[in-house]
Design an enzyme around this catalytic site. Structure first.
Site, PDB file in Angstrom:
ATOM      1  N   SER A  23     -13.063  34.507  20.090  1.00  0.00           N
ATOM      2  CA  SER A  23     -12.781  34.226  21.569  1.00  0.00           C
ATOM      3  C   SER A  23     -14.015  34.598  22.527  1.00  0.00           C
ATOM      4  O   SER A  23     -13.736  34.446  23.582  1.00  0.00           O
ATOM      5  CB  SER A  23     -11.503  35.065  21.812  1.00  0.00           C
ATOM      6  OG  SER A  23     -11.559  36.218  21.271  1.00  0.00           O
ATOM      7  N   ASN A 110      -5.074  45.035  20.490  1.00  0.00           N
ATOM      8  CA  ASN A 110      -3.935  44.411  21.052  1.00  0.00           C
ATOM      9  C   ASN A 110      -3.710  44.936  22.450  1.00  0.00           C
ATOM     10  O   ASN A 110      -3.397  44.203  23.277  1.00  0.00           O
ATOM     11  CB  ASN A 110      -2.585  44.523  20.123  1.00  0.00           C
ATOM     12  CG  ASN A 110      -2.957  43.658  18.794  1.00  0.00           C
ATOM     13  OD1 ASN A 110      -3.795  43.182  18.668  1.00  0.00           O
ATOM     14  ND2 ASN A 110      -1.945  44.032  17.741  1.00  0.00           N
ATOM     15  N   THR A 155      10.570  11.756  58.736  1.00  0.00           N
ATOM     16  CA  THR A 155      11.397  11.843  57.473  1.00  0.00           C
ATOM     17  C   THR A 155      11.530  10.536  56.794  1.00  0.00           C
ATOM     18  O   THR A 155      11.640   9.545  57.525  1.00  0.00           O
ATOM     19  CB  THR A 155      12.963  12.241  57.837  1.00  0.00           C
ATOM     20  OG1 THR A 155      13.564  11.309  58.574  1.00  0.00           O
ATOM     21  CG2 THR A 155      13.141  13.522  58.742  1.00  0.00           C
ATOM     22  N   HIS A 156      11.359  10.424  55.495  1.00  0.00           N
ATOM     23  CA  HIS A 156      11.229   9.412  54.570  1.00  0.00           C
ATOM     24  C   HIS A 156      10.188   8.317  55.289  1.00  0.00           C
ATOM     25  O   HIS A 156      10.204   7.117  54.861  1.00  0.00           O
ATOM     26  CB  HIS A 156      12.716   8.536  54.980  1.00  0.00           C
ATOM     27  CG  HIS A 156      14.038   9.154  54.818  1.00  0.00           C
ATOM     28  ND1 HIS A 156      14.687   9.443  53.650  1.00  0.00           N
ATOM     29  CD2 HIS A 156      14.887   9.693  55.562  1.00  0.00           C
ATOM     30  CE1 HIS A 156      15.771   9.831  53.851  1.00  0.00           C
ATOM     31  NE2 HIS A 156      15.943  10.256  55.063  1.00  0.00           N
ATOM     32  N   LYS A 283     -17.380   2.077  52.952  1.00  0.00           N
ATOM     33  CA  LYS A 283     -16.440   2.932  52.614  1.00  0.00           C
ATOM     34  C   LYS A 283     -16.913   4.424  53.034  1.00  0.00           C
ATOM     35  O   LYS A 283     -17.877   5.085  52.726  1.00  0.00           O
ATOM     36  CB  LYS A 283     -16.173   2.855  51.175  1.00  0.00           C
ATOM     37  CG  LYS A 283     -15.453   1.631  50.656  1.00  0.00           C
ATOM     38  CD  LYS A 283     -14.078   1.682  50.973  1.00  0.00           C
ATOM     39  CE  LYS A 283     -13.402   2.150  49.799  1.00  0.00           C
ATOM     40  NZ  LYS A 283     -11.917   2.154  49.910  1.00  0.00           N
ATOM     41  N   ASN A 285     -14.619   7.721  51.745  1.00  0.00           N
ATOM     42  CA  ASN A 285     -13.398   8.046  50.943  1.00  0.00           C
ATOM     43  C   ASN A 285     -12.996   9.497  51.288  1.00  0.00           C
ATOM     44  O   ASN A 285     -13.813  10.226  51.009  1.00  0.00           O
ATOM     45  CB  ASN A 285     -13.632   7.590  49.587  1.00  0.00           C
ATOM     46  CG  ASN A 285     -13.640   6.020  49.526  1.00  0.00           C
ATOM     47  OD1 ASN A 285     -13.207   5.531  50.247  1.00  0.00           O
ATOM     48  ND2 ASN A 285     -14.151   5.756  48.613  1.00  0.00           N
TER      49      ASN A 285
HETATM   50  N1  ARG Z   1      -9.133  38.030  21.112  1.00  0.00           N
HETATM   51  C1  ARG Z   1      -7.681  38.616  20.786  1.00  0.00           C
HETATM   52  C2  ARG Z   1      -6.895  37.841  21.929  1.00  0.00           C
HETATM   53  O1  ARG Z   1      -7.136  37.557  22.799  1.00  0.00           O
HETATM   54  C3  ARG Z   1      -7.867  40.066  20.893  1.00  0.00           C
HETATM   55  C4  ARG Z   1      -6.604  40.647  20.167  1.00  0.00           C
HETATM   56  C5  ARG Z   1      -6.974  40.571  18.798  1.00  0.00           C
HETATM   57  N2  ARG Z   1      -5.906  41.125  17.989  1.00  0.00           N
HETATM   58  C6  ARG Z   1      -5.690  40.864  16.819  1.00  0.00           C
HETATM   59  N3  ARG Z   1      -4.801  41.676  16.346  1.00  0.00           N
HETATM   60  N4  ARG Z   1      -6.294  39.991  16.146  1.00  0.00           N
HETATM   61  O2  ARG Z   1      -5.813  38.121  21.919  1.00  0.00           O
END
Ligand code: ARG
Length: 469
Positions: A23, A110, A155-156, A283, A285
């Site tokens: 991520s 988490n 309206t409408h 034009k 736009n």
């Molecule tokens: N990249 C994860 C997210 O955005 C972070 C949490 C990861 N936790 C895990 N148990 N893999 O949610």
């Protein structure tokens, strides 16, 4: 790929898994929040005697150094790490050695990511609010200048009764004001700190969650660790508020597009906010208004996606939740751009007052007032409605307005009409006599404008709010 785990694995993860799972390409956005959250965590750990003062000082110095180096371009956030949390921790250990390995004591990614996301959204929510407030400032300026700019109200999409440009724009002022009030609600509901929830079940370390929460500007800690790591209601609420902002901008854009057309010519969008055609030299736009209208779709899409991501998730954290980021970030960027562009477009647009006023003179926008005139002379409203209906039919046939008929013609339809009817049905009277609160009459409008200016002078963060816990 550099990971924070691997002890219980005997094999490398598949390259495609690395790419699919990672991520960092998007959670790098909350790098600053990640560092700030870690610093607060470490300060709390030291206060609780879980880390020594020296350990805390070393970690804080390391984290501050990483932040500075990234911000000043000496350190790049590269994609060799799984996520921003791994990037920070790996760099910390590299920088300060083994003591860096203590950072993650009593914490899980988490609760860490739940914290980062809350802090990021909290900051962005304030940016969006500022942009909406700026736009409201622009609208109030246009309103102040146009309390006597007559135009037809519809309206409408059919001409209905005359209003003023100030009044029409005032409707959007109200919509955007509600948007701010929604943002404010969301802010207070989200402003509780999930850090300390751990992976899902808290920790055995004696963390002081109230303290961490206060260090990070939260109202207090969240009260259920399983909910803390899996709750994304605030993301959905924010996307919903953003969707409504877009819906309002989109409606406004639709009107600007119509008003900017050659058929209407109520407004001319400035060259700086218009584009041309590659083939048709004449034009000009309204692409920006159209794009804002169009981009509403992707913000609604983000809301729908997020509702769908969350709908079947068992407690507590599931990786599905990682999907909250890209679409939310995209929605935030989109809304911020749209607000800034809309502000520029409306601020520089030229309103053609004479065209609007002329348009308000036709289409029998004074028919209700003509009926009210009869009511004022004792005719029951329902009868007056019928009389004016017949009058309008007569005028359509003659291709003229009510005010163009002679007094003899008027009297032929109802003997109640007198000379003063012409003044009663004039555009000016029709608007100026609408003086109930919220109506377009300039005097009523001025009171509303004064109230709106008082509202704009206040900062919502100073207002009272209800604490949840
Ligand atoms: N990249 C994860 C997210 O955005 C972070 C949490 C990861 N936790 C895990 N148990 N893999 O949610």
């Amino acid at each position: 790929m550099a990971q924070l785990w691997g002890g219980r694995f005997t094999k490398e993860t598949d390259a495609l898994v690395d790419r699919f799972n990672a991520s960092i390409s998007f959670d790098r956005r909350f790098f600053v929040q990640d560092i700030e959250g870690s610093i607060a965590h470490v300060v709390m750990l030291a206060k609780q005697g879980i880390l020594t003062k020296d350990e805390k000082d070393a970690i804080m110095k390391g984290l501050t150094g990483i932040r500075q180096d990234v911000e000043e371009g000496r350190l790049q956030i590269t994609e060799e790490y799984e996520d921003i949390h791994s990037f920070v921790e790996a760099n910390l250990i590299e920088r300060i050695g083994d003591v860096g390995k203590k950072l993650h004591t009593g914490r899980s990614r988490n609760d860490q990511v739940a914290l980062d996301m809350r802090m990021y959204i909290r900051a962005e929510l304030l940016h969006v609010d500022e942009l909406v407030k700026k736009l409201l400032g622009t609208l109030i300026e246009i309103m102040e200048k146009n309390t006597d700019t007559y135009m037809p109200g519809f309206t409408h999409m059919q001409k209905a009764q005359p209003v003023t440009l100030a009044h029409h724009i005032g409707a959007y002022f109200e919509m955007l004001k509600r948007d701010r009030s929604r943002l404010k609600d969301i802010y207070y509901r989200l402003n509780y700190c999930p850090l300390g929830a751990g992976a899902l079940a808290g920790t055995t370390y004696p963390l002081d969650r109230n303290y961490t929460a206060s260090l990070l500007g939260f109202e207090g800690p969240t009260l259920n660790s399983m909910d803390s790591v899996s709750d994304r209601d605030y993301v959905i609420e924010f996307l919903s508020a953003l969707s409504l902002v877009m819906m309002h901008l989109s409606r406004f854009c639709e009107e600007i597009i119509i008003w900017n057309s050659d058929e209407y010519r109520f407004v001319e969008i400035d060259d700086a906010y218009s584009t041309g055609s590659s083939i048709m030299p004449q034009k000009k736009n309204p692409d920006i208004a159209e794009l804002i209208r169009g981009k509403t779709g992707r913000v609604y899409g983000a809301l729908m996606s997020m509702l769908t991501v969350m709908k079947g998730l068992p407690l507590a954290y599931d990786k599905d939740i990682q999907e909250d980021k890209e679409l939310t970030f995209d929605a935030i960027d989109t809304v911020k751009d749209c607000l800034a562009l809309f502000d520029g477009m409306i601020r520089t647009a030229q309103f053609h007052k004479e065209v609007m006023e002329k348009s308000a003179m036709t289409g029998f926008t004074n028919a209700t007032d003509a009926a009210d005139y009869l009511v004022g002379r004792g005719v029951p409203f329902r009868d007056a409605h019928g009389i004016i209906g017949r009058l309008v039919l007569y005028c359509i046939d003659k291709r003229c307005g009510i005010e163009d008929l002679s007094i003899e013609e008027l009297k032929a339809i109802s003997p109640v009409f007198e000379e003063d009817v012409y003044d009663a049905v004039s555009l000016k009277t029709c608007v100026q006599k609408r003086l109930t609160t919220g109506a377009p009459g300039p005097e009523a409008m001025k009171e509303v404008i004064a109230a709106q200016k008082e509202y704009l002078a206040k900062d919502w963060q100073d207002e009272e709010h209800i604490k949840l816990y």
